[in-house]
Design a protein around this motif. Structure first.
Motif, PDB file in Angstrom:
ATOM      1  N   ARG A  67     -11.740  -0.536  10.585  1.00  0.00           N
ATOM      2  CA  ARG A  67     -11.409   0.768  11.159  1.00  0.00           C
ATOM      3  C   ARG A  67     -12.424   1.181  12.216  1.00  0.00           C
ATOM      4  NH1 ARG A  67     -13.621   5.422  10.436  1.00  0.00           N
ATOM      5  NH2 ARG A  67     -14.839   4.681   8.665  1.00  0.00           N
ATOM      6  N   ARG A  68     -13.715   1.010  11.904  1.00  0.00           N
ATOM      7  CA  ARG A  68     -14.752   1.449  12.834  1.00  0.00           C
ATOM      8  C   ARG A  68     -14.803   0.570  14.087  1.00  0.00           C
ATOM      9  NH1 ARG A  68     -19.608   0.908  10.780  1.00  0.00           N
ATOM     10  NH2 ARG A  68     -19.019  -0.182   8.869  1.00  0.00           N
ATOM     11  N   LEU A  69     -14.590  -0.736  13.923  1.00  0.00           N
ATOM     12  CA  LEU A  69     -14.576  -1.619  15.085  1.00  0.00           C
ATOM     13  C   LEU A  69     -13.412  -1.291  16.015  1.00  0.00           C
ATOM     14  CD1 LEU A  69     -15.487  -5.042  13.422  1.00  0.00           C
ATOM     15  CD2 LEU A  69     -16.887  -3.755  15.046  1.00  0.00           C
ATOM     16  N   VAL A  70     -12.226  -1.095  15.418  1.00  0.00           N
ATOM     17  CA  VAL A  70     -11.047  -0.800  16.231  1.00  0.00           C
ATOM     18  C   VAL A  70     -11.193   0.562  16.908  1.00  0.00           C
ATOM     19  CG1 VAL A  70      -8.555  -0.391  16.167  1.00  0.00           C
ATOM     20  CG2 VAL A  70      -9.552  -2.283  14.853  1.00  0.00           C
ATOM     21  N   SER A  71     -11.698   1.566  16.161  1.00  0.00           N
ATOM     22  CA  SER A  71     -11.871   2.904  16.740  1.00  0.00           C
ATOM     23  C   SER A  71     -12.896   2.886  17.865  1.00  0.00           C
ATOM     24  CB  SER A  71     -12.317   3.892  15.647  1.00  0.00           C
ATOM     25  OG  SER A  71     -11.331   4.019  14.656  1.00  0.00           O
ATOM     26  N   ALA A  72     -13.996   2.118  17.682  1.00  0.00           N
ATOM     27  CA  ALA A  72     -15.017   2.039  18.725  1.00  0.00           C
ATOM     28  C   ALA A  72     -14.461   1.453  20.010  1.00  0.00           C
ATOM     29  CB  ALA A  72     -16.206   1.217  18.230  1.00  0.00           C
ATOM     30  N   ARG A  73     -13.479   0.591  19.888  1.00  0.00           N
ATOM     31  CA  ARG A  73     -12.881  -0.044  21.066  1.00  0.00           C
ATOM     32  C   ARG A  73     -11.757   0.792  21.640  1.00  0.00           C
ATOM     33  NH1 ARG A  73     -12.366  -6.424  21.112  1.00  0.00           N
ATOM     34  NH2 ARG A  73     -14.589  -5.998  21.277  1.00  0.00           N
ATOM     35  N   GLY A  74     -11.381   1.884  20.978  1.00  0.00           N
ATOM     36  CA  GLY A  74     -10.289   2.703  21.473  1.00  0.00           C
ATOM     37  C   GLY A  74      -8.935   2.159  21.092  1.00  0.00           C
ATOM     38  N   GLY A  75      -8.871   1.313  20.071  1.00  0.00           N
ATOM     39  CA  GLY A  75      -7.608   0.740  19.636  1.00  0.00           C
ATOM     40  C   GLY A  75      -6.983   1.511  18.485  1.00  0.00           C
ATOM     41  N   VAL A  79       0.856  -1.185   0.000  1.00  0.00           N
ATOM     42  CA  VAL A  79       0.000   0.000   0.000  1.00  0.00           C
ATOM     43  C   VAL A  79       0.893   1.237   0.000  1.00  0.00           C
ATOM     44  CG1 VAL A  79      -1.799   1.302   1.219  1.00  0.00           C
ATOM     45  CG2 VAL A  79      -1.822  -1.212   1.265  1.00  0.00           C
ATOM     46  N   ALA A  80       0.719   2.088  -0.988  1.00  0.00           N
ATOM     47  CA  ALA A  80       1.494   3.329  -1.045  1.00  0.00           C
ATOM     48  C   ALA A  80       1.119   4.222   0.136  1.00  0.00           C
ATOM     49  CB  ALA A  80       1.227   4.056  -2.363  1.00  0.00           C
ATOM     50  N   PRO A  81       2.087   4.947   0.713  1.00  0.00           N
ATOM     51  CA  PRO A  81       1.775   5.827   1.858  1.00  0.00           C
ATOM     52  C   PRO A  81       0.636   6.801   1.560  1.00  0.00           C
ATOM     53  CG  PRO A  81       4.156   5.612   1.596  1.00  0.00           C
ATOM     54  CD  PRO A  81       3.533   4.930   0.399  1.00  0.00           C
ATOM     55  N   ALA A  82       0.580   7.285   0.324  1.00  0.00           N
ATOM     56  CA  ALA A  82      -0.464   8.256  -0.021  1.00  0.00           C
ATOM     57  C   ALA A  82      -1.861   7.631  -0.020  1.00  0.00           C
ATOM     58  CB  ALA A  82      -0.179   8.869  -1.395  1.00  0.00           C
ATOM     59  N   ASP A  83      -1.930   6.284  -0.116  1.00  0.00           N
ATOM     60  CA  ASP A  83      -3.228   5.604  -0.194  1.00  0.00           C
ATOM     61  C   ASP A  83      -3.696   5.038   1.142  1.00  0.00           C
ATOM     62  OD1 ASP A  83      -3.422   6.096  -2.891  1.00  0.00           O
ATOM     63  OD2 ASP A  83      -2.397   4.243  -3.465  1.00  0.00           O
ATOM     64  N   VAL A  84      -2.886   5.199   2.194  1.00  0.00           N
ATOM     65  CA  VAL A  84      -3.223   4.557   3.466  1.00  0.00           C
ATOM     66  C   VAL A  84      -4.560   5.039   3.995  1.00  0.00           C
ATOM     67  CG1 VAL A  84      -2.561   4.370   5.897  1.00  0.00           C
ATOM     68  CG2 VAL A  84      -0.848   4.046   4.103  1.00  0.00           C
ATOM     69  N   ALA A  85      -4.768   6.365   3.980  1.00  0.00           N
ATOM     70  CA  ALA A  85      -6.030   6.890   4.516  1.00  0.00           C
ATOM     71  C   ALA A  85      -7.206   6.477   3.644  1.00  0.00           C
ATOM     72  CB  ALA A  85      -5.958   8.419   4.617  1.00  0.00           C
ATOM     73  N   ARG A 115     -15.107   3.700   3.128  1.00  0.00           N
ATOM     74  CA  ARG A 115     -16.122   2.774   2.607  1.00  0.00           C
ATOM     75  C   ARG A 115     -16.213   2.931   1.091  1.00  0.00           C
ATOM     76  NH1 ARG A 115     -20.716  -0.140   4.300  1.00  0.00           N
ATOM     77  NH2 ARG A 115     -20.243   0.372   6.463  1.00  0.00           N
ATOM     78  N   GLY A 116     -16.192   1.814   0.400  1.00  0.00           N
ATOM     79  CA  GLY A 116     -16.298   1.827  -1.054  1.00  0.00           C
ATOM     80  C   GLY A 116     -14.956   1.867  -1.754  1.00  0.00           C
ATOM     81  N   ALA A 117     -13.848   2.076  -1.011  1.00  0.00           N
ATOM     82  CA  ALA A 117     -12.528   2.090  -1.643  1.00  0.00           C
ATOM     83  C   ALA A 117     -12.053   0.663  -1.823  1.00  0.00           C
ATOM     84  CB  ALA A 117     -11.537   2.875  -0.782  1.00  0.00           C
ATOM     85  N   SER A 118     -12.011   0.207  -3.075  1.00  0.00           N
ATOM     86  CA  SER A 118     -11.630  -1.170  -3.345  1.00  0.00           C
ATOM     87  C   SER A 118     -11.121  -1.304  -4.765  1.00  0.00           C
ATOM     88  CB  SER A 118     -12.828  -2.113  -3.152  1.00  0.00           C
ATOM     89  OG  SER A 118     -12.501  -3.423  -3.538  1.00  0.00           O
TER      90      SER A 118
END
Length: 425
Positions: free
Chosen positions: A382-390, A354-360, A365-368
């Protein structure tokens, strides 16, 4: 992963070109129309100013007592008296001729000596009758714009005063004015076209941005519709499986699962993976990679006690492993530990990375890069980890591909809405 349509494409430029040409045509038409009106007004202004000038000079000349006194003399004496005055007025007033006649229409003064003493070439009767005249007539010097006024001695007309400017001089003044105007016209056209081009380009960019936004929203709507359909179908199948299990029809349940979601498993060695759900996920993905001639390895340091992972943990691992299997050329390595109320996941592959510019962007959603109605799995992670504070990081793997690392506390997050559940790609 999908990308936005190219906004500077040749098709977009082709669509904008006619609009730009139309704008330039409008600017050209407006400027030229204004120029034609301005030149007409200028020509009329020059002519009116010339008419006023010759009339004022002729009237002033006719009012001179010196002119009236000279016209009482004989013609030779009158010419000797008035010709120097006429020459001086011609030079001072910038006119082409000053002609004074007697009551018979005989020229007393004229810029051409051999015309003195002759009858004027145009009809003087109206002026000798006491009427003034302003207009263009053709005389001995050519077409001239002239003013003729009577010279009065009391109530009697004793002569005429005529002052004229050649039409060729008026045309030269008009041509000079137009020549001065032309550079401003050219500059106005160029500035108008440049401003129109800038405005058209800005408008085109805005329109393309709106088109891209509309296409993106349409794609998101398609993804949302597909997810709703899949969720409904998934719930229906779960109800069927639950019913079969509740009735004790285990074989029928397994047969039903095999029909709706055929899974080939492969043993996953190394590590201490005691959690059955996680082993099932890893075995399924290992089998999928093995079908392509690759291999999935579990890091020997992996330690996952039974029932130490909840549904969110399994969803995170499953989506990361599935993403790695899809991207890998031949090898995927997974490390999972669940200890001290914390979950640590590391997934490596030997894919393109994954290129650094594409990480975000890959977590949107929908990026594939896998086609329509995809690009949901990493967003869910991302949402599961963020909801858990990880935290979740993306690095360069030692195998040459991508490395995804997740660190999160156990069983501390509020479960996501049921619509966001499920292992997706």
């Amino acid at each position: 992963m999908t990308t936005s349509p190219v906004t500077g494409s040749p098709d977009a430029r082709t669509r904008i070109l006619p609009v730009l040409l139309l704008h330039c045509l409008v600017v050209l038409t407006c400027v030229l129309t204004t120029t034609l009106i301005a030149t007409a007004v200028q020509e009329r202004s020059i002519r009116e100013a010339t008419e006023r000038r010759v009339l004022d000079v002729a009237t002033s000349l006719a009012d001179l007592e010196q002119v009236r006194a000279a016209l009482r003399l004989d013609r030779a004496s009158a010419t000797a008296e008035l010709q120097p005055v006429a020459d001086l007025i011609e030079e001072a007033a910038g006119v082409d001729y000053v002609v004074v006649t007697d009551a018979a229409g005989i020229r007393i003064t004229h810029p051409t000596p051999d015309q003195r003493g002759l009858v004027v070439s145009t009809d003087p009767s109206d002026v000798l009758a006491g009427q003034s005249f302003v207009g263009t007539e053709t005389g001995t010097l050519g077409p001239t714009l002239r003013a003729k006024v009577p010279v009065l001695d009391g109530d009697a007309v004793i002569g005429t005063a005529s002052v004229g400017i050649l039409e060729s001089d008026i045309a030269a003044d008009f041509s000079s004015a137009v020549t001065t105007l032309i550079p401003w016209v050219v500059v106005s056209i160029l500035v108008g076209c440049v401003v129109s081009a800038a405005a058209t380009t800005a408008m085109g960019r805005r329109v393309r941005a709106l088109e891209n936004r509309a296409r993106w929203l349409q794609t998101q709507q398609q993804v949302a519709d597909a997810l709703r359909d899949q969720t409904h179908e998934f719930h229906t199948r779960l109800h069927v499986i639950r019913g079969l299990v509740a009735e004790g029809e285990t074989d029928a349940a397994l047969d039903y699962i095999g029909r709706v979601a055929p899974v080939t498993t492969a043993a996953v060695g190394a590590g201490d993976i005691a959690d059955p759900a996680l082993r099932a996920v890893l075995e399924a993905e290992s089998a999928r990679l093995r079908e392509r001639g690759g291999a999935l390895a579990v890091d020997p340091l992996s330690v996952v006690p039974r029932d130490s992972l909840d549904d969110d943990d399994i969803t995170v691992v499953a989506n990361l492993v599935r993403n790695a299997v899809d991207a890998a050329s031949a090898h995927v390595e997974v490390l999972v530990t669940a200890a001290d109320r914390a979950v640590h996941v590391r997934v490596d592959d030997d894919g393109p990375g994954v290129a650094p510019a594409d990480v975000a962007r890959i977590f949107q959603r929908g990026a594939s890069s896998k086609g329509a109605q995809r690009g949901v799995g990493l967003d869910l992670v991302r949402r599961l980890v963020s909801a858990r504070g990880g935290t979740i990081t993306v690095e360069r793997s030692a195998r040459g591909g991508a490395r995804f690392v997740v660190d999160a506390p156990q069983h501390e997050s509020r479960p996501l809405d049921a619509r966001d559940r499920g292992v997706t790609r």
